[in-house]
Design an enzyme around this catalytic site. Sequence first.
Site, short mmCIF file in Angstrom:
data_model
loop_
_atom_site.label_atom_id
_atom_site.label_comp_id
_atom_site.label_asym_id
_atom_site.label_seq_id
_atom_site.Cartn_x
_atom_site.Cartn_y
_atom_site.Cartn_z
CB CYS A 112 54.77 23.08 1.33
SG CYS A 112 53.58 24.16 0.57
CG HIS A 245 53.36 20.14 3.77
ND1 HIS A 245 53.29 21.04 4.42
CD2 HIS A 245 52.97 20.43 2.39
CE1 HIS A 245 52.54 22.17 3.59
NE2 HIS A 245 52.30 21.64 2.33
CG ASN A 275 49.27 24.03 2.68
OD1 ASN A 275 50.43 24.37 3.22
ND2 ASN A 275 49.49 23.33 1.25
O1 UT7 Z 1 51.38 22.15 -0.27
C1 UT7 Z 1 51.66 21.37 -1.46
C2 UT7 Z 1 50.63 22.13 -2.24
N1 UT7 Z 1 49.20 21.84 -2.33
C3 UT7 Z 1 48.79 20.74 -2.16
O2 UT7 Z 1 49.29 19.75 -1.61
C4 UT7 Z 1 47.50 20.48 -2.74
C5 UT7 Z 1 47.31 19.20 -3.35
N2 UT7 Z 1 45.86 18.77 -3.98
C6 UT7 Z 1 44.93 18.82 -3.28
O3 UT7 Z 1 44.87 18.86 -2.20
C7 UT7 Z 1 43.63 18.40 -4.15
O4 UT7 Z 1 43.73 18.22 -5.43
C8 UT7 Z 1 42.44 19.51 -4.06
C9 UT7 Z 1 42.06 19.82 -2.62
C10 UT7 Z 1 43.09 20.71 -4.57
C11 UT7 Z 1 41.31 19.17 -5.11
O5 UT7 Z 1 40.82 17.80 -4.79
P1 UT7 Z 1 40.45 16.92 -5.82
O6 UT7 Z 1 39.93 15.88 -5.30
O7 UT7 Z 1 41.82 16.89 -6.66
O8 UT7 Z 1 39.52 17.92 -6.78
P2 UT7 Z 1 39.33 18.48 -8.30
O9 UT7 Z 1 40.59 19.54 -8.26
O10 UT7 Z 1 39.34 17.17 -9.15
O11 UT7 Z 1 38.07 18.91 -8.18
C12 UT7 Z 1 36.87 18.35 -8.02
C13 UT7 Z 1 35.74 19.22 -8.30
C14 UT7 Z 1 35.79 20.04 -9.55
O12 UT7 Z 1 34.53 20.25 -10.21
P3 UT7 Z 1 34.16 19.31 -11.56
O13 UT7 Z 1 35.18 19.86 -12.67
O14 UT7 Z 1 34.42 17.91 -11.10
O15 UT7 Z 1 32.77 19.82 -11.82
C15 UT7 Z 1 36.14 21.43 -9.13
O16 UT7 Z 1 35.45 22.65 -9.69
O17 UT7 Z 1 35.58 20.02 -7.12
C16 UT7 Z 1 35.19 21.29 -7.81
N3 UT7 Z 1 35.94 22.23 -6.65
C17 UT7 Z 1 35.20 22.70 -5.53
N4 UT7 Z 1 33.92 22.47 -5.23
C18 UT7 Z 1 33.58 23.25 -4.07
C19 UT7 Z 1 37.18 22.84 -6.61
N5 UT7 Z 1 37.29 23.70 -5.35
C20 UT7 Z 1 36.12 23.58 -4.87
C21 UT7 Z 1 35.63 24.17 -3.60
N6 UT7 Z 1 34.32 23.77 -3.37
N7 UT7 Z 1 36.37 24.98 -2.95
#
Ligand code: UT7
Length: 318
Positions: A112, A245, A275
Amino acid sequence: MYSKITGTGSYLPEKILTNQDLENMVETSDDWIRTRTGITQRHIARDDQVASDLALYASQNAMKAAGISNKDIDLIIVATTTPDMIFPSTACILQNKLGIENCPAFDVQAVCSGFVYALATADMFVSSGKCRNALVVGTEIYSKIIDWNDRSTCVLFGDGAGAVILSQSNAPGILSTHLHASGSYSNVLSAPGSISGGKVQGDPYISMEGSTVFKFAVKVLEEVVQEAVSQNNLQAADIDWLVPHQANIRIIQSTAKKLGIPMDKVVVAVDKHGNTSAASIPLALDIAVRDGRIHPGQLVLLEGVGGGFTWGAVLLRW
Ligand code: UT7
């Protein structure tokens, strides 16, 4: 001698995949995707499209904007994580599609941060007088390396391409470039598969520890922006446009808040594009240039972070 962006262009595939479409594919919701990421839709390339196809349209738009033809290009750098093939490079394939006969052409792989890396590299060629007009492209088809059954990654990414022409100039232009990497984080965000014996070995899809990436991103993006402005005896408040980004609106907002930059000085495209990795910065830049937000003389800061980890910034006077 300096280098200056003299034209921008971009291209997005026609097909749009909305959050509602994704609700029918995996266990997710429009509300979760919007509130956690800011994304409402993303563009998806056709099965028969490759990264160089997207790059071709973006490049033609950038050349047109710069008022130059393919004969004027004497360097091509393509940033991509999703090349057409293992080799030749997507830059060489693009060169052929553009009908350019002989100039150096190579790919940059910094995920990225790829566009920032490619632009910083092109700046060295152009400002040293080795090249007159560099074509610098970010192009990605992440839809091909996403596991469409994995809700934690498939809702995040989209396809697209952005390009700029970087030309010699008597006035800056690019003021400074700042590149960093830390390979000790390579397992946190990766597509670890490789090809051996005619088959993909290991996991061919993106895997990511989302919250680790999130925290790291906000920390290093603030640091690299401060590094860029302080090296130029400026302050974050002097920046007219931050073009970050586009991974997650919450990363963009948190970085802007830490820097004290109001969101009306930040170019946001993640809502419509998702993204698009190395394509996201030139795509956002092209939108803000074409809709008239970015004016000549303004201070623009491009910044990105991605797998590796890699991160970096380019500070420029438009
Ligand atoms: O380009 C550079 C590369 N990538 C990035 O910059 C991405 C960086 N990270 C992020 O943008 C965020 O961490 C995410 C969007 C990927 C995730 O957001 P978060 O607020 O960090 O959520 P999390 O990973 O802590 O997950 C929260 C919950 C989990 O459930 P539990 O364990 O709390 O029950 C996940 O299983 O959300 C769940 N979850 C979803 N639920 C509905 C994960 N993906 C989804 C989804 N729909 N698509």
